[in-house]
Enzyme design. Structure first.
Site, PDB file in Angstrom:
ATOM      1  CG  ASP A 152     -29.312  25.537   6.302  1.00 15.51           C
ATOM      2  OD1 ASP A 152     -28.306  25.132   5.691  1.00 15.51           O
ATOM      3  OD2 ASP A 152     -29.277  26.408   7.180  1.00 15.51           O
ATOM      4  CE1 TYR A 264     -24.757  26.616  11.079  1.00 18.36           C
ATOM      5  CE2 TYR A 264     -25.976  28.552  11.801  1.00 18.36           C
ATOM      6  CZ  TYR A 264     -25.806  27.513  10.918  1.00 18.36           C
ATOM      7  OH  TYR A 264     -26.668  27.347   9.871  1.00 18.36           O
ATOM      8  CG  HIS A 319     -28.602  25.757   0.757  1.00 20.09           C
ATOM      9  ND1 HIS A 319     -28.230  24.583   1.383  1.00 20.09           N
ATOM     10  CD2 HIS A 319     -29.000  26.592   1.762  1.00 20.09           C
ATOM     11  CE1 HIS A 319     -28.390  24.709   2.680  1.00 20.09           C
ATOM     12  NE2 HIS A 319     -28.863  25.912   2.948  1.00 20.09           N
TER      13      HIS A 319
END
Length: 346
Positions: A152, A264, A319
């Site tokens: 990720d 982020y 995921h």
């Protein structure tokens, strides 16, 4: 201007949706909505000696102290593991046990996560800083190269380290994250991926994303790993109650979410990349049931790897691949590592 208009417009849309969910939750269960239990004592699984030893290293240039768990003898080849969001070193527990026989396996808490220091300003989480962290940690551990594995967001960092410091990465293994250039190009051309990546835009807001995570005693965090839409599938290795409690313990600490979300908050000023090529042998593992990343990006990644490239897509996996299908993932990694060693000898 159009790019930033898109970013902030979508940020506003995501904020409105989150606000509506908040109002719905308050209307249904006002008492439960704002419940937040701060866990004072870690669950025993975080101190399981079979996973390795808890260690700390302070980086001279940044002054930050990093926490990691290490398994395997010192002096063996280094395998460095970079986790994603919202995870921490514990997401690599199955790999710490598996690869310590032949490697010095180090599962790192990235900058801002867990017991690693968290600088207060979002500018301290730019990609340049995150890449430099890995280089500095490698040197502080006494190594000049490693097998680098990332999942990720940790996969994003792993790709960038491999691009910027190819001499430090002997083999690259990435789990459920495409080459960064593929990601930036694909998301602008495919609205479906733009929607799946909505949290990138939502996280641009100050404090509100952290607040939303705390609602209903971190219900969102639990749902990410356990819900039918985003969690580990019915054929996967589901997280135990103690595993979930480990995540809740780490992220329920005051301020524990700001560092991870700050990763982020600078992303749109750092992409696209100027350099693209990856020159070392690369393995890309992908769970086809990933709720956040479309599988088409995995195949496109091939064009950026100028060396042996192997892609394996697991049809029943989510995921959270290295936790979902640990036995299969470990076997695929062993095959890749031994295959590359054999190819070099030949």
């Amino acid at each position: 201007l159009l790019f930033w208009a898109l970013v902030y417009s979508y940020c506003g849309v995501c904020a409105c949706i989150a606000g509506l969910r908040l109002l719905w939750s308050i209307g249904r269960r006002p008492g439960e909505t704002f419940r937040w239990v701060v866990r004072e004592n870690p669950p025993s699984c975080l101190n399981d000696p079979s996973l390795g030893t808890h260690c700390y290293v302070r980086i001279k240039d940044s002054g930050l102290r990093f926490h990691y768990v290490a398994a395997g003898e010192r002096g063996k080849p280094l395998m460095l593991l970079l986790h994603g969001f919202p995870e921490f070193w514990y997401s690599w527990r199955h790999q710490l046990r598996e690869f310590k026989s032949e490697y010095r396996v180090v599962a790192l808490d990235l900058r801002g996560y867990g017991e690693t220091d968290a600088p207060p300003h979002k500018e301290n989480y730019k990609l340049d800083c995150l890449i430099a962290d890995i280089k500095d940690i490698l040197e502080s551990l006494g190594y000049n190269k490693c097998v680098l594995i990332g999942h990720d967001w940790g996969g994003m960092i792993a790709w960038l380290v491999a691009i910027c410091y190819p001499e430090m990465v002997t083999k690259l293994i990435v789990v459920n994250f495409p080459h960064p250039s593929v990601f930036t190009e694909y998301i602008l051309r495919h609205p479906s991926q733009l929607i799946k990546s909505g949290y990138y835009f939502f996280f641009q807001m100050p404090w509100f994303p952290e607040f939303m995570f705390t609602l209903n005693d971190f219900k969102v965090l639990k749902s990410l790993f356990t819900s039918q839409a985003t969690g580990i599938g019915r054929k996967g290795c589901r997280l135990t109650a103690e595993d979930i409690e480990a995540y809740l313990y780490v992220f329920s600490q005051p301020g524990a979410l700001t560092g991870p979300i700050n990763h982020y908050r600078t992303i749109f000023s750092c992409l696209p990349l100027q350099h693209h090529e990856v020159i070392m042998p690369t393995l890309l593992l992908w769970g086809e049931r990933d709720a956040f990343m479309e599988v088409e990006m995995a195949e496109i990644t091939r064009i950026y790897v100028k060396n042996h490239f192997r892609l394996t897509i697991l049809s029943e996996a989510s995921h959270w691949l290295q936790q979902d299908q640990p036995d299969i993932v470990n076997k695929l990694i062993w095959t890749f590592l031994k295959e590359e060693t054999k190819r070099k000898r030949e």
